[in-house]
Scaffold this motif. Structure first.
Motif, PDB file in Angstrom:
ATOM      1  N   ARG A  67       0.828  -1.211   0.000  1.00 11.99           N
ATOM      2  CA  ARG A  67       0.000   0.000   0.000  1.00 11.99           C
ATOM      3  C   ARG A  67       0.859   1.257   0.000  1.00 11.99           C
ATOM      4  N   LEU A  68       2.007   1.208   0.680  1.00 12.81           N
ATOM      5  CA  LEU A  68       2.921   2.352   0.661  1.00 12.81           C
ATOM      6  C   LEU A  68       3.498   2.574  -0.729  1.00 12.81           C
ATOM      7  N   PHE A  69       3.896   1.492  -1.395  1.00  8.56           N
ATOM      8  CA  PHE A  69       4.375   1.624  -2.766  1.00  8.56           C
ATOM      9  C   PHE A  69       3.309   2.292  -3.640  1.00  8.56           C
ATOM     10  N   GLU A  70       2.094   1.780  -3.542  1.00  5.64           N
ATOM     11  CA  GLU A  70       1.011   2.300  -4.372  1.00  5.64           C
ATOM     12  C   GLU A  70       0.754   3.781  -4.079  1.00  5.64           C
ATOM     13  N   ALA A  71       0.657   4.136  -2.809  1.00  5.06           N
ATOM     14  CA  ALA A  71       0.381   5.524  -2.433  1.00  5.06           C
ATOM     15  C   ALA A  71       1.511   6.453  -2.854  1.00  5.06           C
ATOM     16  N   SER A  72       2.746   5.991  -2.752  1.00  6.40           N
ATOM     17  CA  SER A  72       3.901   6.813  -3.120  1.00  6.40           C
ATOM     18  C   SER A  72       3.965   7.029  -4.624  1.00  6.40           C
ATOM     19  N   LYS A  73       3.686   5.982  -5.384  1.00  8.26           N
ATOM     20  CA  LYS A  73       3.671   6.122  -6.836  1.00  8.26           C
ATOM     21  C   LYS A  73       2.560   7.064  -7.278  1.00  8.26           C
ATOM     22  N   ARG A  74       1.406   6.947  -6.637  1.00  6.74           N
ATOM     23  CA  ARG A  74       0.283   7.808  -6.995  1.00  6.74           C
ATOM     24  C   ARG A  74       0.596   9.271  -6.682  1.00  6.74           C
ATOM     25  N   ALA A  75       1.297   9.499  -5.570  1.00  8.93           N
ATOM     26  CA  ALA A  75       1.644  10.870  -5.183  1.00  8.93           C
ATOM     27  C   ALA A  75       2.808  11.427  -5.996  1.00  8.93           C
ATOM     28  N   GLY A  76       3.566  10.543  -6.619  1.00  7.19           N
ATOM     29  CA  GLY A  76       4.669  10.992  -7.469  1.00  7.19           C
ATOM     30  C   GLY A  76       5.971  11.260  -6.748  1.00  7.19           C
ATOM     31  N   ILE A  77       6.133  10.746  -5.523  1.00  6.73           N
ATOM     32  CA  ILE A  77       7.411  10.944  -4.828  1.00  6.73           C
ATOM     33  C   ILE A  77       8.422   9.892  -5.265  1.00  6.73           C
ATOM     34  N   SER A  78       9.682  10.169  -5.012  1.00  5.13           N
ATOM     35  CA  SER A  78      10.736   9.207  -5.322  1.00  5.13           C
ATOM     36  C   SER A  78      10.589   7.972  -4.439  1.00  5.13           C
ATOM     37  N   VAL A  79      10.866   6.810  -5.017  1.00  9.62           N
ATOM     38  CA  VAL A  79      10.849   5.549  -4.277  1.00  9.62           C
ATOM     39  C   VAL A  79      12.227   4.917  -4.402  1.00  9.62           C
ATOM     40  N   VAL A  80      12.803   4.570  -3.256  1.00  9.80           N
ATOM     41  CA  VAL A  80      14.176   4.077  -3.195  1.00  9.80           C
ATOM     42  C   VAL A  80      14.189   2.748  -2.449  1.00  9.80           C
ATOM     43  N   ILE A  81      14.875   1.765  -3.024  1.00 10.51           N
ATOM     44  CA  ILE A  81      15.010   0.454  -2.393  1.00 10.51           C
ATOM     45  C   ILE A  81      16.441   0.264  -1.910  1.00 10.51           C
ATOM     46  N   SER A  82      16.589  -0.126  -0.650  1.00  7.51           N
ATOM     47  CA  SER A  82      17.888  -0.499  -0.100  1.00  7.51           C
ATOM     48  C   SER A  82      17.871  -2.010   0.133  1.00  7.51           C
ATOM     49  N   ILE A 148      25.171  -5.391   6.195  1.00  3.67           N
ATOM     50  CA  ILE A 148      24.783  -5.844   7.533  1.00  3.67           C
ATOM     51  C   ILE A 148      23.413  -5.282   7.853  1.00  3.67           C
ATOM     52  N   ALA A 149      23.313  -3.986   8.135  1.00  4.55           N
ATOM     53  CA  ALA A 149      22.005  -3.414   8.471  1.00  4.55           C
ATOM     54  C   ALA A 149      21.834  -1.977   8.000  1.00  4.55           C
ATOM     55  N   GLY A 150      22.902  -1.183   8.008  1.00  7.91           N
ATOM     56  CA  GLY A 150      22.772   0.231   7.722  1.00  7.91           C
ATOM     57  C   GLY A 150      23.204   0.621   6.323  1.00  7.91           C
ATOM     58  N   PRO A 151      22.902   1.875   5.933  1.00 10.42           N
ATOM     59  CA  PRO A 151      23.242   2.360   4.598  1.00 10.42           C
ATOM     60  C   PRO A 151      24.680   2.840   4.448  1.00 10.42           C
ATOM     61  N   GLN A 152      25.491   2.632   5.475  1.00 11.79           N
ATOM     62  CA  GLN A 152      26.879   3.077   5.398  1.00 11.79           C
ATOM     63  C   GLN A 152      27.651   2.341   4.301  1.00 11.79           C
ATOM     64  N   THR A 153      27.186   1.133   3.935  1.00 13.27           N
ATOM     65  CA  THR A 153      27.912   0.326   2.950  1.00 13.27           C
ATOM     66  C   THR A 153      27.264   0.340   1.569  1.00 13.27           C
ATOM     67  N   VAL A 179      15.838  -1.397   9.393  1.00  9.97           N
ATOM     68  CA  VAL A 179      15.048  -0.175   9.459  1.00  9.97           C
ATOM     69  C   VAL A 179      15.628   0.775  10.508  1.00  9.97           C
ATOM     70  N   GLU A 180      15.872   0.265  11.690  1.00  9.93           N
ATOM     71  CA  GLU A 180      16.423   1.132  12.736  1.00  9.93           C
ATOM     72  C   GLU A 180      17.804   1.654  12.367  1.00  9.93           C
TER      73      GLU A 180
END
Length: 240
Positions: A67-82, A148-153, A179-180
């Motif tokens: 539902r978040l994907f759908e709502a974000s696409k409908r609103a036109g915001i950027s969607v980013v996958i990590s 591992i978990a964070g976006p540092q890599t 996520v955290e």
């Protein structure tokens, strides 16, 4: 209980001590970031279902991320996958912490080669099938894998900066792990972050309820803590 209601154990305290702050969506500078929307975390056929399945079911996580994907696409915001991928070389590390060791043991997110998609389709490293129409639309930004978990890599922050993003709506797996870790690093890099509380989930193990552990820290670190319903409504309002 409605499938979108917050389970009783995780309802916010009636008299919280932490102050409430505002988070306003600006469509041009806001992105949805989803960590690990992959089979090994979210599918009953995935390697980690035994640890995460109860929480995923409890929070209706799979549907809510969709539902978040759908709502974000409908609103036109950027969607980013990590995403999270492990290649053969990653299994030859000289040491690993507890969570890493478990993921390696379960062979989560395994791919044969960083330059090949052989065997990828339908594997544990692949996207959940219901998300493919959103992720593979030619517009979604798929980043290099975190290890591992964070976006540092990986290049998540670089990609956000290149799109002039300074507000992040954050969801995905797993609550107290990726996520955290993304939340903490985003905040330290000057982003405003709203975490979608029912579009994530945590492990339930003898060591404890990881979702509860994450929820406490979300309350401390995030600029906002929303449900999927609330997030979708806010995106729709901002797009009007």
């Amino acid at each position: 209980m409605s499938k979108n209601a917050i389970p009783h154990a995780y309802i916010d305290p009636p008299n919280p001590a932490l102050p409430k702050v505002e988070f306003d969506i600006d469509l041009s500078t806001t992105a949805l970031v989803v960590t690990d929307p992959q089979i090994d975390f979210l599918s009953s056929k995935g390697a980690a279902w035994g640890a995460f399945g109860e929480s995923i079911t409890e929070h209706n996580t799979v549907e809510n991320i969709g539902r978040l994907f759908e709502a974000s696409k409908r609103a036109g915001i950027s969607v980013v996958i990590s995403p999270h991928y492990y290649y053969p070389v990653d299994h030859r590390w000289d040491f690993a912490a507890t969570g890493e060791t478990l993921m390696h043991k379960l062979r989560m997110f395994d791919r044969r080669d960083p330059l090949s998609l052989e065997g990828f389709d339908g594997s544990g490293a692949d996207w959940m099938p219901e998300y493919k129409l959103y992720i593979e639309d030619g517009k979604t930004i798929v980043c290099s894998p975190h290890k591992i978990a964070g976006p540092q890599t990986n290049d998540v922050i670089f990609q956000l900066r290149k799109k002039r993003i300074d507000k992040v709506i954050l969801a995905g797996m797993a609550a107290n792990f990726c996520v955290e870790s993304h939340l903490r690093d985003f905040v330290e890099h000057g982003f405003e972050v709203a975490v979608v509380r029912d579009a994530t989930a945590g492990s339930k193990l003898p060591e404890g309820d990881a979702y509860m552990a994450a929820l406490v820290n979300f309350r401390w670190f995030a600029n906002a803590l929303w449900t999927t319903d609330e997030t979708a409504d806010r995106l729709a309002s901002a797009a009007r």
